[in-house]
Design a protein around this motif. Structure first.
Motif, mmCIF file in Angstrom:
data_model
loop_
_atom_site.group_PDB
_atom_site.id
_atom_site.type_symbol
_atom_site.label_atom_id
_atom_site.label_comp_id
_atom_site.label_asym_id
_atom_site.label_seq_id
_atom_site.Cartn_x
_atom_site.Cartn_y
_atom_site.Cartn_z
ATOM 1 N N THR A 310 0.801 -1.409 -0.003
ATOM 2 C CA THR A 310 -0.166 -0.109 -0.106
ATOM 3 C C THR A 310 0.700 1.295 -0.241
ATOM 4 O O THR A 310 0.304 2.174 -0.958
ATOM 5 N N GLU A 357 -10.437 8.497 -8.076
ATOM 6 C CA GLU A 357 -10.511 7.447 -7.883
ATOM 7 C C GLU A 357 -9.911 7.093 -8.906
ATOM 8 O O GLU A 357 -8.935 6.106 -9.346
ATOM 9 N N ILE A 360 -6.175 6.581 -8.831
ATOM 10 C CA ILE A 360 -6.035 5.681 -8.094
ATOM 11 C C ILE A 360 -5.665 4.505 -8.832
ATOM 12 O O ILE A 360 -4.891 3.170 -8.659
ATOM 13 N N TYR A 361 -7.046 4.084 -9.892
ATOM 14 C CA TYR A 361 -6.695 3.015 -10.526
ATOM 15 C C TYR A 361 -5.773 3.632 -11.857
ATOM 16 O O TYR A 361 -4.735 2.151 -11.710
ATOM 17 N N GLU A 446 -7.046 -5.887 -0.113
ATOM 18 C CA GLU A 446 -7.871 -4.798 -1.103
ATOM 19 C C GLU A 446 -8.845 -4.121 -1.148
ATOM 20 O O GLU A 446 -8.577 -2.723 -1.175
ATOM 21 N N ARG A 450 -7.466 -0.247 -1.080
ATOM 22 C CA ARG A 450 -7.382 1.391 -1.534
ATOM 23 C C ARG A 450 -8.453 2.516 -1.237
ATOM 24 O O ARG A 450 -8.215 3.430 -1.201
#
Ligand code: HEM
Length: 498
Positions: A310, A357, A360-361, A446, A450
């Protein structure tokens, strides 16, 4: 006498010669692919394809071999055959549809010697199912999906932002600060406590984990050629790896003993209490796997699997932002619009922040943190795409082959969050970002990872603008391959926006 000796030594040399020829023949035969096996490059006796893998590194060698031999190919690492599965549909077919056959951990050095097949990462079969399902349940109770997790993460975000502010816009390295913060979140879920940034015992624990992640690239070769551990000295760091793991286990054991002294079954405070409670319930039942060694090993796994990965995701995101300053500005605009400046971003803001988002992806895709996932194994002979994959084979889920697939992600080496947004700016096409793997073994962390990435990154960009050191260009993007793909440590500055 002399005549006898001559005959004897003649016989001996004949026997030695026959043995030598026999061994060479055996090695040549063993270096040939078994029938119905996936194709692959020519292998040398004993070494197999190890030299090419060491020269190019495994991920890049696999990219080249996929071009030559197709989506399912085999290579020999040392004397061990390894089957590599590439491409989104093939990975789904193997690890989701045929997940019952492909979800073991194989008999390789790290699994056998380092995890000793205890805990979650290294176990298989019914023990693995029991440890994994208990852990998922307990993590839900002490973190995942609960408001309390958000409170814990935000507490850590506040401390982290404070320590970045203390750099007073001077050059600093992100690495140390982010590792402590992310590890502290697991600490608060598992141990029920966080550690101060300058705590010496905790700092040592973190260093041991970091060291294991960076030395494990070398241990990758050991996995398939365990006889190398017999070489005097510690050329491939196997002894250090094992010594570090023992010390990590000791640190965890101390915490468990402390918990036992104050345990109260009516007030379960954290993951350790939940596990002690489960052990007590299973005391009379010797068919369960709730033993002391699985206890310590499961906690070891949560730390090792959950900290470095992470933290690395966050380091990749900031490095890509330094290279693409416009991205930070767009994120900041969205944060101002949805959250404002009066409070920190929350998980419930997430659905209203598709651009953040998407960043981040794209970070998870380009960062490619565990490009070859963790090796899997088969528990029976499987016919797969016309090939026979034998029981106990080592199988690699090549996540890199999907994350860099130009058919799925055009111009894969360009950092472009927009690829995950449709014309109305809604999130799309992120299902194939297989950074957390897929199927029965998919990463159980996960959801936590996230959430952490979202809360940390949006809070960081809300408060600071990140820049390279004064008068310098953005630091180069240098990939280091340990167990994970991580950026080489880089310098940066954080300028207060508010
Ligand atoms: C960005 C962060 C993360 C990434 C990219 C990541 C990725 C992965 C991948 C690729 C695997 C291998 C799955 C397989 O064998 O097919 C895995 C396994 C695992 N991860 Fe994560 N992970 C992350 C964060 C976390 C966190 C925060 C935790 C813990 C709280 C965690 C705990 C685990 C465990 C215990 C396993 C072993 C699962 C099993 O063998 O059944 N991970 N992770």
């Amino acid at each position: 006498m002399a005549v006898t000796q001559t005959i004897m030594s003649g016989d001996l040399s004949a026997v030695s010669l026959a043995l030598l020829i026999g061994t060479i023949l055996l090695l040549i035969i063993r270096s040939r692919r078994p029938r119905m096996f996936p194709p692959g490059p020519l292998c040398q006796p004993v070494l197999g394809n190890t030299l090419t893998i060491m020269r190019k590194t495994m991920v890049y060698a696999f990219r080249d071999w996929r071009k030559d031999y197709g989506d399912i190919f085999s290579v020999a690492i040392g004397t061990k055959w390894v089957i590599v599965i590439n491409g989104y549909e093939n990975l789904r077919e193997a690890f989701v549809k045929k997940g019952d056959s492909f979800s073991e951990r194989p008999d390789i050095f790290v699994v056998r010697e380092i995890t000793t097949r205890h805990g979650i990462v290294g176990s298989s079969g019914s023990i693995w199912k029991e440890q994994r399902s208990f852990t998922l349940g307990a993590l839900r109770d002490f973190g995942f999906g609960k408001k309390s997790l958000e409170v814990r993460v935000k507490e850590e975000v506040e401390v982290f932002l404070g320590s970045v502010e203390e750099t007073k816009e001077q050059t600093f390295m992100l690495t140390d600060k982010i590792h402590i913060s992310i590890s502290n979140i697991i600490c608060s879920i598992v141990f029920g406590e966080r550690f101060e940034y300058d705590d010496k015992t905790f700092d040592k624990f973190l260093q041991l984990m970091n060291e294991n992640f960076s030395t494990s690239a070398l241990a990758g070769v050991l996995n398939f050629m365990p006889f190398l551990t017999k070489i005097p000295g510690d050329l491939l760091s196997a002894k250090r790896l094992k010594h570090n793991i023992d010390q990590i286990m000791e640190f965890v054991e101390d915490r468990i003993q402390e918990h036992r002294k104050t345990f109260d079954e009516d007030n379960l405070r954290d993951f350790i209490d939940a596990y002690i409670n489960e052990m007590n319930k299973c005391k009379e039942d010797d068919t369960t796997s709730f033993t002391e060694l699985h206890f310590v090993s499961t906690i070891r796994d949560l730390f090792i699997a959950g900290t470095e990965t992470t933290a690395t995701g966050i380091k990749w995101a900031i490095l890509y932002m330094l290279h693409n300053p416009g991205i930070q500005d767009k994120m900041h605009e969205e944060i101002l619009h949805v959250v404002g400046l009066g409070r920190l971003p929350s998980i419930h803001d997430k659905t209203m922040m598709p651009y953040c988002e998407a960043v981040i992806y794209e970070t998870l895709r380009m960062g490619n943190i565990l490009p070859l996932s963790v090796p899997h194994g088969t528990n029976e002979d499987v016919i797969f795409k016309g090939f026979t994959i034998p029981k106990d084979a080592v199988v690699i889920a090549n996540l890199d082959s999907v994350l860099t697939d130009e058919e799925i992600f055009p111009e894969p080496s360009r950092f472009s969050p927009e690829r995950f947004l449709d014309k109305e700016g809604k999130l799309q096409g992120f299902e194939k970002v297989l950074a957390f793997s897929l199927g029965r073994r998919t990463c159980p962390g996960e959801s936590l990872a996230r959430k952490e990435m979202f809360l940390f990154l949006t809070s960081m960009v809300q408060r600071f603008k990140f820049l390279p050191p004064k008068g310098e260009p953005a630091p180069p993007i240098v990939r280091r391959l340990g167990i994970s793909f991580s950026p080489a440590p880089y310098p940066m500055r954080a300028i207060l926006r508010v």
